[in-house]
Design a protein around this motif. Structure first.
Motif, PDB file in Angstrom:
ATOM      1  N   ASN A  28       0.806  16.107  10.237  1.00  0.00           N
ATOM      2  CA  ASN A  28       0.071  15.172   9.383  1.00  0.00           C
ATOM      3  C   ASN A  28       0.760  15.004   8.045  1.00  0.00           C
ATOM      4  O   ASN A  28       1.529  15.853   7.594  1.00  0.00           O
ATOM      5  N   ILE A  29       0.468  13.886   7.445  1.00  0.00           N
ATOM      6  CA  ILE A  29       1.028  13.554   6.132  1.00  0.00           C
ATOM      7  C   ILE A  29      -0.080  12.900   5.316  1.00  0.00           C
ATOM      8  O   ILE A  29      -0.910  12.170   5.857  1.00  0.00           O
ATOM      9  N   THR A  30      -0.098  13.211   4.034  1.00  0.00           N
ATOM     10  CA  THR A  30      -1.121  12.637   3.166  1.00  0.00           C
ATOM     11  C   THR A  30      -0.461  11.626   2.227  1.00  0.00           C
ATOM     12  O   THR A  30       0.606  11.893   1.679  1.00  0.00           O
ATOM     13  N   VAL A  31      -1.107  10.486   2.083  1.00  0.00           N
ATOM     14  CA  VAL A  31      -0.667   9.506   1.098  1.00  0.00           C
ATOM     15  C   VAL A  31      -1.744   9.447   0.020  1.00  0.00           C
ATOM     16  O   VAL A  31      -2.908   9.160   0.305  1.00  0.00           O
ATOM     17  N   ARG A  32      -1.350   9.808  -1.197  1.00  0.00           N
ATOM     18  CA  ARG A  32      -2.297   9.847  -2.316  1.00  0.00           C
ATOM     19  C   ARG A  32      -2.145   8.560  -3.132  1.00  0.00           C
ATOM     20  O   ARG A  32      -1.068   8.256  -3.618  1.00  0.00           O
ATOM     21  N   PHE A  33      -3.224   7.812  -3.211  1.00  0.00           N
ATOM     22  CA  PHE A  33      -3.235   6.553  -3.977  1.00  0.00           C
ATOM     23  C   PHE A  33      -4.004   6.750  -5.277  1.00  0.00           C
ATOM     24  O   PHE A  33      -5.046   7.405  -5.301  1.00  0.00           O
ATOM     25  N   ARG A  34      -3.493   6.162  -6.334  1.00  0.00           N
ATOM     26  CA  ARG A  34      -4.249   6.089  -7.572  1.00  0.00           C
ATOM     27  C   ARG A  34      -4.315   4.631  -8.019  1.00  0.00           C
ATOM     28  O   ARG A  34      -3.286   3.945  -8.047  1.00  0.00           O
ATOM     29  N   ALA A  35      -5.517   4.196  -8.337  1.00  0.00           N
ATOM     30  CA  ALA A  35      -5.697   2.819  -8.802  1.00  0.00           C
ATOM     31  C   ALA A  35      -6.093   2.845 -10.263  1.00  0.00           C
ATOM     32  O   ALA A  35      -7.114   3.449 -10.634  1.00  0.00           O
ATOM     33  N   PHE A  36      -5.272   2.244 -11.085  1.00  0.00           N
ATOM     34  CA  PHE A  36      -5.530   2.068 -12.518  1.00  0.00           C
ATOM     35  C   PHE A  36      -5.940   0.608 -12.737  1.00  0.00           C
ATOM     36  O   PHE A  36      -5.779  -0.229 -11.838  1.00  0.00           O
ATOM     37  N   TYR A  48       3.747  10.300  -1.065  1.00  0.00           N
ATOM     38  CA  TYR A  48       3.600  11.065   0.164  1.00  0.00           C
ATOM     39  C   TYR A  48       3.535  12.540  -0.177  1.00  0.00           C
ATOM     40  O   TYR A  48       4.284  13.017  -1.038  1.00  0.00           O
ATOM     41  N   GLU A  49       2.683  13.250   0.537  1.00  0.00           N
ATOM     42  CA  GLU A  49       2.569  14.696   0.359  1.00  0.00           C
ATOM     43  C   GLU A  49       2.613  15.345   1.734  1.00  0.00           C
ATOM     44  O   GLU A  49       1.796  15.034   2.598  1.00  0.00           O
ATOM     45  N   LEU A  50       3.573  16.199   1.904  1.00  0.00           N
ATOM     46  CA  LEU A  50       3.724  16.869   3.190  1.00  0.00           C
ATOM     47  C   LEU A  50       3.444  18.351   2.983  1.00  0.00           C
ATOM     48  O   LEU A  50       4.068  18.992   2.138  1.00  0.00           O
ATOM     49  N   THR A  51       2.512  18.881   3.738  1.00  0.00           N
ATOM     50  CA  THR A  51       2.222  20.315   3.652  1.00  0.00           C
ATOM     51  C   THR A  51       3.103  21.070   4.647  1.00  0.00           C
ATOM     52  O   THR A  51       3.677  20.480   5.562  1.00  0.00           O
ATOM     53  N   ALA A  52       3.205  22.376   4.449  1.00  0.00           N
ATOM     54  CA  ALA A  52       3.878  23.212   5.445  1.00  0.00           C
ATOM     55  C   ALA A  52       3.049  23.174   6.723  1.00  0.00           C
ATOM     56  O   ALA A  52       1.821  23.269   6.671  1.00  0.00           O
ATOM     57  N   GLN A  53       3.699  23.012   7.853  1.00  0.00           N
ATOM     58  CA  GLN A  53       2.979  22.940   9.122  1.00  0.00           C
ATOM     59  C   GLN A  53       3.931  23.312  10.248  1.00  0.00           C
ATOM     60  O   GLN A  53       5.161  23.173  10.089  1.00  0.00           O
ATOM     61  N   PRO A  54       3.382  23.801  11.360  1.00  0.00           N
ATOM     62  CA  PRO A  54       4.252  24.335  12.419  1.00  0.00           C
ATOM     63  C   PRO A  54       5.301  23.342  12.919  1.00  0.00           C
ATOM     64  O   PRO A  54       6.427  23.729  13.222  1.00  0.00           O
ATOM     65  N   ALA A  55       4.953  22.070  12.978  1.00  0.00           N
ATOM     66  CA  ALA A  55       5.898  21.090  13.533  1.00  0.00           C
ATOM     67  C   ALA A  55       6.998  20.716  12.552  1.00  0.00           C
ATOM     68  O   ALA A  55       7.916  19.986  12.917  1.00  0.00           O
ATOM     69  N   LEU A  56       6.897  21.191  11.334  1.00  0.00           N
ATOM     70  CA  LEU A  56       7.853  20.740  10.309  1.00  0.00           C
ATOM     71  C   LEU A  56       8.487  21.934   9.602  1.00  0.00           C
ATOM     72  O   LEU A  56       8.533  22.008   8.379  1.00  0.00           O
TER      73      LEU A  56
END
Lengths: 685, 685
Positions: free
Chosen positions: A116-124, A132-140
């Motif tokens: 999984n990958i997280t996309v963090r949006f900020r609206a001003f 993009y934010e990638l956490t440590a995970q078994p597949a990566l």
């Protein structure tokens, strides 16, 4: 059968798509995030109209399963922020960070192992950012090589675009171009856009660390893909999980100046990591620099050597007399006498030329209250500079200086480093290797309380918030092109910079050339006749003054020779008076590449300054002075184009006058062809 | 200090340089090779004038010391050749290979361990070629990753350049552009040039195998560097010593047609590796193809499916009646019904749709003396095609066909392969991975005695000499852009192709559209109204005929619908008569992008054919018929623009007439705006 018509192709299978929406605090900007047909997309609207059509998100890796297909929204989190933080120096002291946030996690379980990958949006209120934010995970596990970031920016093919090309030898130093977005092959960021219904956009990135630089690459007409600069022999980014990408930013405004009055890029950087940076004082400086560009002097240590003890003393005296805090000296160190271009290992950062008494000059400068700005030209030989970095910076500190100006003169792909096998590698100036190099330098400088002004840099992405010792940089076509460029900077250049390059951050443009007809002087060096008479700043004298307000740099140069200022002390007074650090900055009005009017309030004096300038077209402008404190009177010292001023035929025609004004007044002024106006507003006690 | 003026920089240390010179057999072309200041360079002159200024040679590797600096000429060898070889099919039967050769070995002992590289130059009367040859050597063990080829082509910034951009999504399928070379960012090869004093050049490459494709990247104005296409995650080329690069070719001529009358590219390829290729017979074909592009039919198997048994029989009947040897059928196989674009794993190459009786049709075709040309659309999913390749080709052979037309419809960087971990990789259509793929396909086809016609291919580099089953390909903007392109091919397109794309080799342009106003017919499919009325071939009818002579393809299509030919059997007679294989081909006269006149002699009939066509400008041309056998009379069957012909207003105005001529005559003819003429010369017995 060749590519077929797009219409015939769209046979998208219906899918159960999830849709999430994020709006700006004022509700005018909306980001829509979807996982339609297994693809992650976002779209952006402004006042209910789409400004970014649905555009892909994702990335591909060399040796791991990436994020492209089979993606589904598996989680989301929301947050909101409204805080204000203070800059140690900057375009404004206080910066408000008000935004809504949506972090969307995309999981994929088909086409490879679960990840999984997280996309963090900020609206001003002035635009959006996402990363993009990638956490440590078994597949990566292990090293991750990013081979493509799939981020798209679908702006529409008919949207007007102002940009410089990114796939070129001369780094960022090009005259800005304007074209329908559908006709642009590749572009640096910031790139600026005006949609067909008149909304302004700027695409850029924030907090570029541990990654490579992003440019825009036309994927289909009007749809750009993030193009990360690659390593010479390898992928685009070398990393490992966990990591976060830089923020991709899209500024949005209904007037062009709205792009300037936005702090998105700074707000998306991390807070000050250095603590007290009081050593990084904004200020104005002069230097032994323009003399080399106009071929009066040389960097090399021959009989025309610029960086001599005597000449430096002359500059120190001038600086002290007129209130400049710094004197830059280029050509002081060994390495300039041979073929140094693309050959940067010739440079020493500790050995001065024999005719440059570095110790004596340091003492002399200190006695006059002036600091020497030490120059480090690397010619983009990273290894040579990295090897000498600590010793070089130690010397800077030892002579009592707080400032280094670095240089990376080379072709775009020619930044050299030598690996432990002795193999030479050539990297792009905005590759990950170079991003890393700059951080190495900035951190080594910070350890020694040294502030940096980087020339031929990677573009600014707001890192001055986190590392406030990185005070200024180049990164666009500077004044030196007016000495020898083919062609020199056009009359539209300064009005273009405000809406493009300057959205990234401070620019050490080195303004203030007063000798607007250098060819009328006899040559100093018999081997170097004066060049083309077109090689001169294509502005009026008043416009030179205006740039001290329109172009922001906390280290602001008065670039001309002392003797040229001495001839025009009346106009020079404005450069002596103007500040380089600001309590507030307001873009009042203007149009991309046509004209700009800025007001700034000095942080120390609380005086206001106004600068307005125009392109080739003369212009009568009327500016409300409502930024002034209500009910207060100000003495306005005005430096404006004279009635017969014209950049080409009559550049020196200037009127200097004083009026009393209040915030209720409008200031009407005529700007000549490539002219300008500069005003100092002194509060009446 | 920003980039400084080039003039100020040139401080080259004097060095003892060696200089070697190679001249063409006629002495007009000279190549000068040097090791000046440790750099390997070459320069080219023509008639004593420099056409390629001194330009670098060399290459850089990822993990090994490369060839860039410290290089010295350590050896050289000379040879000469004058042989003639025969093509199984081609633009001419006999090809003369007359050249002088100089192999220069550069050694380097500084900057890393001792190593050497040889650059082999060949000088022909019509241009030069050179390639790199690396032998096995201690310093270059193991896998070698080429990260940059340093080859430069310094043509001068003011040289006129005709080119298509290389960094674009639509592969090679762009309208040709013309610009001063100094203003071109990136370009495919072949690119064509005219120097300021009127010499014509074309830069291309020959024998592109085990390497990646070369484009031209502007390094400095007018100086291009070879830009090798990179792997998505890695270097530009993965190889190991020993290896040889493709040949870099520079064709040189004092008239534009001289570029066409040159066999350099073929001569620099290796001889036929396949032996008897009599199965690869040149010929003309029709097909179920244009009907889909004009939206009468679909590839998908709905009620408008084109590839039905009945429709195919109709085409077979028409082909048999009018002497066509092949019938192409697109959309016969499963995979077209969903979203296949960028999703090529949906295609089966063995399963026909139920409404396509593949066995019955094969028998039917055979009974009529016609061969089915089997279509394999891969949508650039390499893995899907490679997995099915043997079975797919076996089926072709099983139904008695000798021909496959492949397709690689996708965006430029979207050729997919899946590695053994299941990870998807996206490569450029002209990357090394794709070059390898094409060779895999060509070899598998050759094993089965199958000839290939590749669409959306890598550009031709003369490999048809070595692998004569690779008969034709696309690789430029084809006829289908006239069905739906925005914009369609302009009137200059065909006159441009002869001097640019066609220098590379055969082009399956699919000419012969007779319905020049498709929008005047009612739509067949209610869901697909006719498009823009501009979407039509922008030519006269006579120009459509002329392209059968000007555009070479050994598999030459008559692309329109049978019913459209049946309406104009008088003009269609030329397409029936013209050959597709040639004893000789002669470019008579013309100018790049303006007009072209070609004469070709049929290999079987020995009849001559002439085609001439023009761009938007009408033109009166007079062509010497001196190519005809002296003293012999010929019946000239002439298909020329009528007096009121105009591509836009009156495309069908054609005059068909017969005259008796001899080789001593001149043939004067009027070409209408975007018009042409086609002539068959039948020897009088």
């Amino acid at each position: 059968m060749a590519a077929i018509s797009w219409a015939a192709m769209s046979v998208a299978a219906p899918a159960q798509a999830e849709t999430l929406t994020l709006t700006s605090p004022d509700g005018r900007i909306a980001v829509t995030v979807k996982d339609d047909a297994g693809q992650a997309t976002y779209a952006v609207s402004f006042n209910g109209k789409e400004v970014i059509a649905p555009s892909k998100l994702g990335m591909l890796f060399a040796e791991h399963h990436g994020f492209e297909r089979g993606m589904a929204i598996t989680g989301s989190a929301r947050a909101a922020n409204d805080t204000t933080w203070e800059q140690p120096w900057g375009e404004r002291r206080l910066v408000r960070d008000q935004h809504n946030e949506l972090a969307v996690t995309f999981g994929t379980e088909t086409d490879g192992p679960a990840r999984n990958i997280t996309v963090r949006f900020r609206a001003f209120d002035t635009g959006i950012g996402f990363r993009y934010e990638l956490t440590a995970q078994p597949a990566l596990q292990g090293d991750i090589a990013i081979v493509e970031e799939l981020t798209q920016f679908s702006v529409g093919d008919k949207t007007t675009m102002w940009y410089t090309p990114s796939d070129e030898f001369n780094r960022n130093e090009y005259i800005y171009r304007v074209a329908p977005a559908g006709e642009v092959d590749d572009a640096h960021t910031p790139s600026t856009f005006r949609t067909t219904d008149g909304t302004y956009l700027a695409i850029h990135e924030a907090a570029l660390v541990n990654y490579s630089s992003m440019s825009l690459d036309q994927l289909r007409p009007g749809n750009f893909q993030a193009n990360l600069r690659n390593w010479s022999g390898g992928p685009k980014v070398k990393t490992s999980a966990p990591f976060t990408s830089p923020w991709r930013t899209i500024q949005i405004a209904d007037k062009a100046v709205g792009l300037i009055n936005s702090d998105i890029v700074l707000n998306l950087n991390e807070p000050n990591a250095l603590g007290d940076v009081s050593y990084a004082k904004p200020g104005k400086y002069i230097g032994i620099w323009w003399a080399m560009h106009i071929n009066d002097r040389t960097w090399a240590s021959n009989k025309y050597h610029g960086a001599t003890t005597a000449e430096t003393k002359r500059y120190i005296d001038f600086a002290a007399k007129h209130g400049f805090s710094g004197v830059l000296v280029e050509g002081w160190n060994k390495g300039w006498d041979g073929d140094w271009f693309n050959n940067g290992d010739v440079f020493s950062f500790t050995e001065p030329y024999p005719d440059y008494d570095i110790k004596g000059l340091s003492k002399y400068a200190a006695s006059k209250g002036v600091e020497l700005i030490v120059h480090h030209e690397t010619s983009a030989n990273l290894t040579n500079y990295e090897k000498q970095l600590e010793a070089g910076l130690d010397l800077v500190k030892a002579i009592g200086s707080n400032y280094v100006k670095t240089g990376y003169v080379s072709d775009a792909g020619d930044a050299v480093w030598i690996d432990d096998k002795g193999i030479r590698h050539y990297e792009y100036y905005d590759s990950q290797r170079m991003i890393d190099h700059h951080m190495t330098v900035i951190k080594a400088a910070a350890e020694r309380q040294i502030a940096m002004d980087t020339h031929e840099p990677v573009k600014d992405t707001g890192l001055r918030r986190t590392f406030p010792n990185w005070m200024s940089r180049e990164g666009a076509r500077g004044m030196e092109f007016n000495a020898w460029g083919t062609p020199p900077n056009p009359p539209s250049h300064e009005a273009m910079l405000s809406f493009t390059a300057l959205l990234a951050g401070p620019f050490d443009y080195t303004p203030g050339i007063f000798d607007l007809r250098p060819n009328e002087r006899p040559p100093v060096r018999p081997d170097m006749p004066r060049g083309d008479p077109k090689n001169r700043p294509q502005t009026t004298l008043a416009k030179q003054l205006a740039t001290y307000v329109t172009i922001y740099s906390p280290l602001q140069m008065a670039a001309d020779l002392p003797e040229n200022y001495e001839k025009r002390m009346d106009a020079f007074q404005f450069i002596k008076d103007v500040e380089a650090d600001w309590e507030q900055s307001i873009a009042l009005d203007g149009e991309v590449g046509q004209w700009i009017a800025m007001a700034r309030q000095g942080r120390k004096s609380k005086e206001w300054f106004l600068g307005a300038l125009t392109d080739e077209s003369p212009r009568d402008v009327s500016l409300a002075l409502s930024f002034l404190e209500p009910g207060r009177k100000y003495r306005a010292q005005i430096y404006r184009d004279g009635p017969h001023a014209h950049w080409d035929y009559n550049p020196y025609d200037i009127v200097i006058e004083e009026k009393v004004v209040t915030g209720g007044d409008s200031f009407a002024v005529h700007l000549a062809a490539s002219g300008g106006v500069a005003v100092r507003f002194i509060p009446v006690k």
